[in-house]
Design an enzyme around this catalytic site. Structure first.
Site, PDB file in Angstrom:
ATOM      1  N   GLU A  29      10.269  -3.264   7.012  1.00  0.00           N
ATOM      2  CA  GLU A  29      10.896  -3.970   8.567  1.00  0.00           C
ATOM      3  C   GLU A  29      11.168  -5.186   8.207  1.00  0.00           C
ATOM      4  OE1 GLU A  29       8.284  -3.355  11.873  1.00  0.00           O
ATOM      5  OE2 GLU A  29       9.944  -3.970  13.112  1.00  0.00           O
ATOM      6  N   GLY A  71       1.202 -10.343   9.441  1.00  0.00           N
ATOM      7  CA  GLY A  71      -0.074  -9.890   9.940  1.00  0.00           C
ATOM      8  C   GLY A  71      -0.209  -8.266   9.373  1.00  0.00           C
ATOM      9  N   MET A 113       1.685  -4.092   9.037  1.00  0.00           N
ATOM     10  CA  MET A 113       2.755  -3.190   9.191  1.00  0.00           C
ATOM     11  C   MET A 113       2.541  -1.692   9.448  1.00  0.00           C
ATOM     12  SD  MET A 113       6.096  -3.017   9.216  1.00  0.00           S
ATOM     13  CE  MET A 113       6.925  -1.617   9.747  1.00  0.00           C
ATOM     14  N   HIS A 135      -3.133  -2.828  17.331  1.00  0.00           N
ATOM     15  CA  HIS A 135      -1.905  -2.913  17.585  1.00  0.00           C
ATOM     16  C   HIS A 135      -0.811  -2.113  16.518  1.00  0.00           C
ATOM     17  CE1 HIS A 135       2.060  -5.368  18.309  1.00  0.00           C
ATOM     18  NE2 HIS A 135       2.330  -4.845  17.123  1.00  0.00           N
ATOM     19  N   GLU A 136      -1.408  -2.252  15.431  1.00  0.00           N
ATOM     20  CA  GLU A 136      -0.540  -1.200  14.387  1.00  0.00           C
ATOM     21  C   GLU A 136      -0.889   0.320  14.782  1.00  0.00           C
ATOM     22  OE1 GLU A 136       1.546  -2.714  12.828  1.00  0.00           O
ATOM     23  OE2 GLU A 136       0.677  -4.725  12.979  1.00  0.00           O
ATOM     24  N   HIS A 142       1.340   1.304  17.548  1.00  0.00           N
ATOM     25  CA  HIS A 142       2.636   1.576  17.211  1.00  0.00           C
ATOM     26  C   HIS A 142       2.933   3.034  16.843  1.00  0.00           C
ATOM     27  CE1 HIS A 142       4.817  -1.983  17.223  1.00  0.00           C
ATOM     28  NE2 HIS A 142       4.012  -2.697  16.245  1.00  0.00           N
ATOM     29  N   GLU A 158       7.721  -3.898  20.299  1.00  0.00           N
ATOM     30  CA  GLU A 158       6.694  -4.937  20.021  1.00  0.00           C
ATOM     31  C   GLU A 158       6.112  -5.548  21.290  1.00  0.00           C
ATOM     32  OE1 GLU A 158       5.448  -5.089  17.227  1.00  0.00           O
ATOM     33  OE2 GLU A 158       6.861  -4.631  15.990  1.00  0.00           O
TER      34      GLU A 158
END
Ligand code: B3K
Ligand code: ZN
Length: 900
Positions: free
Chosen positions: A130, A270, A272, A306-307, A310, A329
């Site tokens: 990304e 941070g 992915m 967070h990851e 996603h 995001e």
């Protein structure tokens, strides 16, 4: 695209309005890798078909720094040509039938210093795709709306690369001749190529099997380098908590048999969210009580969350194009913020998390929104997409999602998410699609009613200013609040339309009791907080049955990302600080009191006043510090003065040295005036038993740390060696990194004679721990400047044997800590800080444009600076801009910075 150096030639601007669907779809991809650091062979077999909705045209595949060896269509040679970096195939089979395309290329992972595509870190292969890194691995339609099924075979030397990982499920593995082996992975989910990943190297793994609510079994794995296994428990716990939370709160289960996290110490960001194979910066994985602070523990929890989140918001539903980046995001930051809050047992701990998030927004995003890189949450154009992974896309994007939840309610928001997945699972969509699903799931809501206007939050850049004025009418027993909103022009947007602004508010009487709210036309009053939805440039609300002038508590919980301008009296602010039922506004009242005093001293003529703080303010701070019921974490936030960056944002003309001097004077005064209270605070919070990174312990350690810093600051001027001695002792005896580092920092920040010795001990204690050594560097580069001493220190640090500019964490620990996080040290009247900055930007740009472009933004706000800083800063930026062969990344930043 980054290293495509069109030496001073035209730069390609990508525009949102130019979006066109791809002319071809790629249904399946079979990738085979022969991994070798010096020359990796990549065989890419794709099945494609024409997109029947698009007029017939050539197939143009993106590629970058690849050596092309062979192209076959349906097994036979074919004609192709190169157009810049694109491989163009014109004579493809006609008709709708799928066809096979086989491309054989090689690349050079050990020469890949950009850390985009396939690269080597400490002997292990990693990928980062990304936003547009997949084109550095093979020729492809490198855009997120092309979703394909992947089968990946990895071949490598078995001794050097015993672990071979890719997305999905491991379906086959075995040995090969010559000491090599292979592994074959099949991803059961279609995905855009930016979610592709592979890892190959010597790694150890922590594993955990879990059973979901619905009874499915999954294997969770955290891969790290041998030696780091004792730092993986917290990441694994965070991952388990994430899986449980997403299923409980949003009904979103883990959709994979196996979910892997792999840590690398060489990483531009941070982490992915590659499907099923998250790759993380070690900073957001590795932690134990001896090496990581409470902040590290909290960050790991939120980044792992967070990851993982996603996996649905980003991976199952992805972005149609990169202008929609905030679709994944902003939403995923909102989700990780909610996750962290939901893990807090106490409401006060939730409030602390909210305050911390708002602090980031206001110190980083508000300046961005007011500077040359300002862009809407859904941008309209970019040169280099990597420059748009910003606090606006992430943090402001999250605030926009949060406002949606405020407008439809928590249950309504969950219903909106459900509809979003029912409609769009497996698709690449837009921010409009998300907002529409939210509105459609809540047809009676303010969001549905106001949707087109609400979406201005996506299209208009800039932070709205909301002015509130209150008038009390004794005779009518009424209180009238008038709100006026404005938003300053931003690049490309000279005029703004009014926003939809949800304002949560309450009224308190003079004794601090919450008043029932009643507008004139309401039949009966309502208790507590009420949210009013503003839509006009100016609006008025009249509350009736109000006996005395109330203290208005406006924008509770920071219900909208705006600057609230309200001419509170000191009495009102002191009242809100003492009594508001809303913790956020209670904290905010304290910040406003401090800010008012800071601005007064900064704007005053003559030398910096020695004692900028008055008795009323100091008494209020003492009352908070000694309060019997407030949490330590909350106290620490209230007793921390607004940052220099935040103060600077309130001024039209910024003299960074004066701001620094005034804030330091305030700190010293707070240290002296509350001396006995700081002693009490330290003694009462210093012992916390066995280390646990929970909100209670974290808050207590934070307050003890602040108290110790204050006591060391006071010792600076009274010369009493007792507290520096105690800090040194605590530094040596501490049982966890938080206490140890806070004690070290207290010595360094207060410039104690013991600081150099403590620093060198700390370095010897942790010389093998890269993440701890990063802290050691950062502490020194970020220390308060005394007579210009920081820059020489920084230059020495660059010459330290442990310094390595090519490692992004290490580069950030010194250079960013100085240029971006130490305004008092960086903005020097002799311009030496800016010269240093320009040298480092150019140096970094030579091998890692993404990191260079981040650094390039440290001078974004140069136009606000007072002379001589302003001219010197412009000169430094112009020096960078004049350099031939700049990357697109850096060129975009400095060009925008210099634009009128
Ligand atoms: N999506 C990645 C960021 C990729 C940045 C590329 N320059 C991490 C995240 O937001 O979760
Ligand atoms: Zn993200």
């Amino acid at each position: 695209m980054s290293l495509l150096r069109e030496a001073n030639g035209p730069t390609t601007v990508v525009r949102r309005e130019d979006y066109a669907a791809p002319a071809y779809w790629i249904d399946t991809v079979e990738l085979s890798f022969d991994l070798d650091p010096a020359k990796t062979r990549v065989l890419n077999k794709m099945r494609l078909r024409r997109n029947p909705d698009v007029a017939a045209q050539a197939l143009r595949l993106d590629g970058e720094e690849l050596n092309l060896a062979r192209v076959l269509v349906n097994g036979a040679g074919c004609s192709f040509k190169m157009d810049g970096n694109q491989l163009v195939l014109e004579n493809l089979p006609e008709g709708d039938a799928p066809f096979d395309l086989e491309i054989f290329t090689t690349c050079t992972p050990d020469k890949n210093t950009q850390l985009m595509g396939l690269y080597v870190s400490q002997g292990t292969f990693f990928t980062q795709c990304e936003a547009e890194g997949f084109r550095r691995i093979t020729y492809f339609l490198d855009r997120p709306d092309v979703m394909a099924s992947y089968t990946v075979t990895l071949r490598a030397d078995k001794k050097r690369y015993p672990v071979l990982l890719s997305n999905g499920n491991l379906v086959e593995e075995g040995t090969l001749p010559d000491g090599r082996h292979f592994a074959k992975w099949v991803d059961p989910h279609k995905k855009p190529c930016y979610l592709f990943a592979l890892v190959a190297g010597q790694l150890v793994v922590r594993e955990q099997r879990i059973t979901s609510r619905s009874g499915t079994n999954h294997l969770l794995q955290v891969y790290v380098r041998p030696g780091d296994m004792d730092k993986t428990e917290h990441a694994m716990n965070s991952l388990i908590a994430s899986v449980v939370w997403d299923e409980a709160r949003f009904g979103l289960p883990l959709d994979l048999e196996r979910f892997m996290i792999v840590a690398t110490s060489d990483f531009n960001m941070g982490a992915m969210e590659n499907k099923g194979l998250n790759i993380f910066n070690t900073k957001y994985v590795l932690a134990n009580s001896a090496t990581a602070t409470d902040t590290d523990f909290a960050n790991i929890e939120s980044v792992v969350g967070h990851e993982y989140f996603h996996n649905w918001t980003g991976n199952r539903i992805t972005c149609r194009d990169w202008f929609q980046l905030s679709l994944k995001e902003g939403l995923t930051v909102f989700r990780d913020q909610e996750f962290s809050m939901d893990l807090c047992a106490e409401p006060s701990a939730r409030a602390v998390k909210r305050i911390e998030d708002v602090r980031v927004l206001r110190t980083a995003q508000f300046p961005e929104d007011a500077g040359p890189m300002a862009h809407p949450v859904r941008p309209d154009q970019y040169v280099e997409i990597n420059n748009f992974y910003t606090v606006t896309i992430y943090e402001k994007g999250a605030e926009v999602v949060r406002m949606m939840q405020t407008l439809v309610g928590r249950a309504g928001f969950a219903a909106g998410m459900k509809l979003y997945f029912a409609r769009h699972d497996g698709q690449a969509v837009t921010c409009d699609d998300f907002a529409q699903a939210m509105a459609d799931a809540n047809p009676q809501s303010d969001l549905a009613r106001l949707l087109p206007q609400f979406k201005r939050w996506y299209s208009q850049a800039g932070t709205p200013h909301l002015r509130a004025e209150g008038v009390f009418d004794t005779a009518a027993r009424s209180y009238t609040l008038t709100f006026t909103q404005r938003c300053d022009p931003s690049p490309g947007q000279p005029a703004k339309q009014p926003f939809v602004i949800p304002v949560a508010l309450g009224l308190l009487d003079a004794s601090g009791t919450e008043l029932p709210l009643q507008l004139a036309h309401w039949n009966q009053p309502e208790a507590g907080t009420r949210t009013f939805v503003l839509t006009e440039a100016s609006e008025t609300f009249t509350f009736v049955n109000v006996d005395s002038e109330p203290m208005p508590s406006i924008l509770r919980g920071f219900s909208a990302p705006v600057v609230l301008e309200m001419d509170y009296t000191d009495v009102q602010l002191l009242g809100l600080l003492a009594f508001d039922t809303d913790s956020f506004n209670r904290w905010e009242a304290g910040q406003r009191l401090a800010l008012r005093r800071a601005l007064h001293a900064i704007k005053a003529q003559g030398p910096v006043p020695q004692d900028p703080l008055d008795a009323a303010y100091l008494a209020a701070m003492r009352a908070v510090l000694r309060h019997p019921a407030l949490d330590a974490a909350f106290k620490e936030l209230v007793l921390t003065l607004p940052s220099e960056t935040y103060i600077a944002e309130q001024l039209d003309v910024v003299d960074p040295q004066r701001i620094h001097a005034v804030r330091e004077a305030m700190r010293e005064q707070l240290a002296h005036a509350l001396h006995d209270d700081w002693i009490w605070a330290f003694e009462a919070h210093k012992d916390n038993g066995a280390y646990r990174p929970d909100p209670l312990g974290t808050g207590r350690r934070a307050l003890a740390g602040l108290a110790l810093t204050m006591l060391c600051l006071a010792a600076r001027s009274n010369g009493n060696p007792v507290w520096p001695g105690k800090a040194y002792q605590r530094f040596k005896d501490a049982c966890n990194m938080t206490d140890r580092f806070n004690a070290l920092s207290a010595l360094v920040v207060s410039g104690q004679a013991l600081a150099p010795d403590a620093l060198s001990r700390f370095h010897s204690m942790f010389r093998g721990e890269a993440l701890v050594i990063d802290k050691w560097f950062a502490l020194q580069a970020g220390a308060p400047d005394r007579g210009g001493n920081v820059l020489p220190t920084v230059r020495q640090l660059l010459a330290h044997p442990d310094f390595n500019l090519r490692n992004p964490n290490r580069a950030r620990s010194v250079i960013f800590s100085y240029c971006s996080a130490n305004p008092g040290g960086f903005h020097r009247a002799d311009a030496a800080g800016y010269v240093f900055w320009s040298e480092r930007v150019i140096e970094l740009d030579g091998f890692n444009p993404q990191v260079a472009a981040r650094l390039a933004r440290a001078l974004d706000r140069w136009k606000k600076l007072a002379e001589p800083y302003r001219s010197a800063a412009r000169e430094a930026i112009a020096r960078v801009a004049a350099k031939p062969d700049l990357s697109n990344d850096v060129r975009e930043v400095v060009t925008r910075s210099l634009a009128d």
